[in-house]
Design an enzyme around this catalytic site. Sequence first.
Site, short mmCIF file in Angstrom:
data_model
loop_
_atom_site.label_atom_id
_atom_site.label_comp_id
_atom_site.label_asym_id
_atom_site.label_seq_id
_atom_site.Cartn_x
_atom_site.Cartn_y
_atom_site.Cartn_z
N LYS A 1 -17.15 -1.83 12.56
CA LYS A 1 -16.26 -2.46 11.59
C LYS A 1 -17.08 -3.38 10.68
CE LYS A 1 -12.13 -0.99 12.94
NZ LYS A 1 -11.25 -0.20 12.04
N ASP B 1 -16.63 1.62 9.26
CA ASP B 1 -15.27 1.48 8.74
C ASP B 1 -15.16 0.16 8.00
OD1 ASP B 1 -12.61 1.49 8.14
OD2 ASP B 1 -11.89 1.69 10.21
N GLU C 1 -15.81 5.07 6.40
CA GLU C 1 -14.35 5.15 6.35
C GLU C 1 -13.75 4.10 5.42
OE1 GLU C 1 -12.79 5.18 10.29
OE2 GLU C 1 -10.73 4.78 9.69
N ASP D 1 -8.68 6.74 5.32
CA ASP D 1 -7.79 6.31 6.41
C ASP D 1 -6.51 5.72 5.80
OD1 ASP D 1 -6.59 5.45 8.71
OD2 ASP D 1 -8.04 3.90 9.21
N LYS E 1 -3.67 9.60 11.93
CA LYS E 1 -3.11 8.72 12.97
C LYS E 1 -1.62 9.00 13.07
CE LYS E 1 -6.47 5.00 12.31
NZ LYS E 1 -6.73 3.70 11.63
MG MG Z 1 -9.85 2.77 9.74
#
Ligand code: MG
Length: 363
Positions: free
Chosen positions: A162, A190, A218, A243, A267
């Site tokens: 992240k 991400d 991402e 995403d 997702k």
């Molecule tokens: Mg993500």
Amino acid sequence: MKIVACHVALLRVPLRTPFRTALREVDSVADVVVTLQADDGRLGYGEAPPTAAITGETLGSITAAITQHIAPRVIGEDAADLNRVVGLIQTSMVGNHSAKAAVDIALHDLWAQHHGAPLYRLLGGGCAQLTTNLTISVNAIDTMVDDALDALARGYTALKIKIGKDTDDDVARVRAIHAAVGDRAVLRLDANQGWTAKQAVRAIRRLEDAGVPMDLVEQPVKASDLDGLGYVTRHVATPIMADESAFGPHEVLDVIRRGAADIINIKLMKAGGIAHALRIADIAGMHGVPCMMGCMLESSVSVAAAAHVAAARSQVITRVDLDGPSLCAFDPVDGGVHFDESRIALPDTPGLGIRAIRGLEPF
Ligand code: MG
């Protein structure tokens, strides 16, 4: 197999360590669990996390959507009539994708139990073993390097790092992790919408020039900035994954048609459940676009459902980011998909295979 009742309850599970992204910080899972009851006594389970920063949904909005709008549409319906009931869920109200996903998952669980087979087999078969990456929260560099090395010691071979704060710091974070990890793990970054398109191109090129191999980056830019996402995709060699820009089948088709990303992160909580997640995988597959199966901060109820989808569409869903259960301090589910760090094993039992969920609290 008539659906006779729909119950909602709160499931609280502490995380092993706080989860930090460019958008938020969370220290426990506190999700809505849905139980659909059939007239033969069988129970189907689903789950939805309140992810206000991403889907706009809260515990209050999810429970209200389910009890006031979605449940009244499905009670009295036959769970064996899957497509019809999925349609009733999806048209019950606008938006509220996670609330819809929770009921859609419970419906699919009942449907597969009715047919006496594991859900992934009824959805198309596939491999019963998956391997997930682990998320490394955004922190000070030393902490992130320690977390990455700890993940390697726990057997992970892919890390999702992240970032998305300050680009100079982000480049330093990734270079330090790469220096410590070497070729022992695949790196996925991400940025959680944290950069502008130009910042993203500059940061990714700096990492490319420094020889840091990246499996993907991402959502570098804001969810609504599809032009910016496409700009990044065209100006770096590293694959870019959508995403937050890619919620349901319509948004995914738009991303793909515009060439805005190389990979789609599916997702269940963005798609609105299993039926729409499968549709996304099929749309992406038609266009030769690979997918990752991801999750929010969820326990092993809804992540199990995501694992079944990933297994059933393994030709298209080539990457798995289903580490929600690994981030939890304990697994509240008896039976079901077995999560052991990077290894995910799907059971041979009907439906999702969940026998019971411990610690459910009434609202
Ligand atoms: Mg993500």
